[in-house]
Design a protein around this motif. Sequence first.
Motif, short mmCIF file in Angstrom:
data_model
loop_
_atom_site.label_atom_id
_atom_site.label_comp_id
_atom_site.label_asym_id
_atom_site.label_seq_id
_atom_site.Cartn_x
_atom_site.Cartn_y
_atom_site.Cartn_z
N ALA A 115 0.71 -0.89 0.16
CA ALA A 115 -0.07 0.12 -0.14
C ALA A 115 0.82 1.24 -0.05
CB ALA A 115 -0.88 0.18 1.30
N ARG A 116 2.22 1.33 0.65
CA ARG A 116 3.02 2.18 0.58
C ARG A 116 4.17 1.89 -0.20
NH1 ARG A 116 2.45 3.54 6.93
NH2 ARG A 116 2.47 1.31 7.10
N PRO A 117 5.12 2.87 -0.55
CA PRO A 117 6.27 2.54 -1.28
C PRO A 117 7.17 1.60 -0.25
CG PRO A 117 5.98 5.08 -1.20
CD PRO A 117 5.00 4.35 -0.35
N HIS A 118 8.26 0.80 -1.05
CA HIS A 118 8.96 -0.03 -0.50
C HIS A 118 9.89 0.67 0.53
CE1 HIS A 118 12.33 -2.96 0.05
NE2 HIS A 118 11.38 -3.82 0.01
N PRO A 119 10.20 0.26 1.68
CA PRO A 119 11.35 1.18 2.46
C PRO A 119 12.49 1.51 1.59
CG PRO A 119 10.33 -0.78 3.71
CD PRO A 119 9.72 -1.05 2.21
N PHE A 120 12.81 0.57 0.88
CA PHE A 120 14.44 0.85 -0.07
C PHE A 120 13.97 2.09 -0.85
CE2 PHE A 120 16.74 0.97 -3.78
CZ PHE A 120 18.02 0.43 -3.34
N VAL A 121 12.58 2.36 -1.48
CA VAL A 121 12.35 3.49 -2.24
C VAL A 121 12.42 4.81 -1.25
CG1 VAL A 121 10.63 4.69 -3.58
CG2 VAL A 121 10.98 2.24 -3.94
N THR A 122 11.96 4.69 -0.06
CA THR A 122 11.53 5.83 0.83
C THR A 122 13.17 6.16 1.28
OG1 THR A 122 9.50 4.89 1.69
CG2 THR A 122 10.82 6.49 3.09
N ALA A 123 14.00 5.04 1.59
CA ALA A 123 15.32 5.62 1.85
C ALA A 123 16.15 6.15 0.63
CB ALA A 123 16.37 4.53 2.37
N MET A 124 15.71 5.71 -0.41
CA MET A 124 16.48 6.38 -1.73
C MET A 124 15.97 8.02 -1.77
SD MET A 124 15.59 5.71 -5.59
CE MET A 124 14.15 6.88 -5.22
N VAL A 125 14.75 7.91 -1.81
CA VAL A 125 14.13 9.26 -1.74
C VAL A 125 14.78 10.14 -0.67
CG1 VAL A 125 12.38 10.78 -2.02
CG2 VAL A 125 12.41 8.65 -3.19
N GLY A 126 14.97 9.67 0.29
CA GLY A 126 15.63 10.38 1.45
C GLY A 126 17.00 10.90 1.10
N THR A 127 17.74 9.97 0.66
CA THR A 127 19.29 10.22 0.41
C THR A 127 19.56 11.04 -0.76
OG1 THR A 127 19.42 8.69 -1.24
CG2 THR A 127 20.03 8.02 1.28
N LEU A 128 18.48 11.22 -1.86
CA LEU A 128 18.55 12.04 -3.04
C LEU A 128 18.11 13.49 -2.58
CD1 LEU A 128 17.01 10.05 -5.75
CD2 LEU A 128 19.41 10.63 -5.77
N THR A 129 17.15 13.60 -1.73
CA THR A 129 16.45 14.81 -1.29
C THR A 129 17.61 15.65 -0.22
OG1 THR A 129 14.25 14.05 -1.38
CG2 THR A 129 14.78 15.97 -0.06
N HIS A 130 18.23 14.79 0.49
CA HIS A 130 19.32 15.24 1.39
C HIS A 130 20.48 15.73 0.52
CE1 HIS A 130 21.36 15.72 5.22
NE2 HIS A 130 22.58 15.27 4.50
#
Length: 515
Positions: free
Chosen positions: A192-207
């Motif tokens: 139902a929600r993005p895979h935690p890998f995607v969440t972590a990836m978006v976090g590193t790109l945004t940072h």
Amino acid sequence: MAQTTSGAGLPKGFRGAEQGWPELHRIPHPPHRLPLLGDVLGADRRTPLQDSMRHARALGPVFRRRAFGKEFVFVWGAELVADLADEARFAKHVGLGVANLRPVAGDGLFTAYNHEPNWQLAHDVLAPGFSREAMAGYHLMMLDVAARLTCHWDRAQAAGRTVDVPGDMTKLTLETIARTGFGHDFGSFERARPHPFVTAMVGTLTHAQRLNSVPAPLAPYLLRGASRRNAADIAHLNRTVDDLVGARRTAGGGGGTGDLLDRMLEVAHPETGERLSPENVRRQVITFLVAGHETTSGALSFALHYLARHPEVSARARAEIERVWGDAPAPGYEQVAKLRYLRRVLDESLRLWPTAPAFAREARQDTVLAGKHPMRPGAWALVLTPMLHRDPEVWGADAERFDPDRFDAQAVRARPPHVFKPFGTGARACIGRQFALHEATLVLGLLLRRYELHADPDYRLKVTERLTLMPEGLRLRLERRTGPAAPPPQSAPALRVPDQKDGSGLRCPVAGAGD
């Protein structure tokens, strides 16, 4: 060899790009520059690329911006970029946000400095994994993942729901690179929600993007909480990849004849006999999982936006699909390349919004850029790809208009080289370019054949930046077309997915779904 660069992405001994540009005063900059802070008036740190595009329109094909004591030179004029593409005089420069990704990707293919030997080693070992023969082998797995997407969209259409285009394209492209490259299944469409890998990836790109807007000496204080989150995101990415690699080592590889991970673990360099170290394998896997899906998902999302906005383009592309693919439930590998008009749609989307929107080039030696701007070794400039793709000298006064016929074969031949650069340039251009283009063309063909795409008339394109570009908030309404069914899964129709939340543990069997 390019000059050694520091961890901050600038040549050692350089306080800023201006020290490599002897006549920097000849290059224009935005008005109302503030002492110490630089050109920050009116800037939005969430959209630095689009801010730079705005300055480019006002200042011309080469300009500079100062931020917190550092001067950055931006280039987008076609003549200037063609000169920067000269591999004898210029090389890739790892700076700005790319260097900020080195804590997670290290000397991976995308983030390695030119002097680091692991780049050439990994490139030579992995390049055969993108050969024509290898690509044909990936085709069936791409179809399998696309079938999971259409199953997901069929359910949304049947329930009268719109679909989240960027979110679903991210699921699709993550599963595709994970399956084809590493034999792994993230179960993205069952979540139902993005895979935690995607969440972590978006976090590193945004940072990494955010670090560009903060003075380096103050970053540890101003971004203390964000830095802790980033460290946690990197740790999650590392754990995920370590588990993936560990499972492959336990199971045993394919003797070097399998996927990208087999090549990383088992294939030695054909000339030196050297192998990738365990640490570098991890970095390459992270590089491929992140870069191999993030940019392609953006390209698909922008293309779907334009197809929904231009029904006459969709109709023309659909007619080509029906002519080339016929009534077969799924196209063969060779049939995808025959969709020449649909490929033009994709290229025109990448022209307007290249999802990797900039690349940097540094001087290998004392040189003069386009006969006008002296540069010392190590001096670098950032190419603004969306503005290069809008240069009216090349693309005409209507360069902002979406028109796939710009990529008609005759029009392409009439243009000078180096004016279309969505995958970078030179030896360090994207190694997975053909993979991404085949995947994106295949998926667009399947979706157009199956659905009429309806845009929200009130939606206005807004582009979000996290080093890569993505349309924000893009949702489409689907209308199921009559005609061929979705391509049937090419492997077992019901695969077990770890971490399934609904308790069923089974995939949707797509064959015939929604007919």
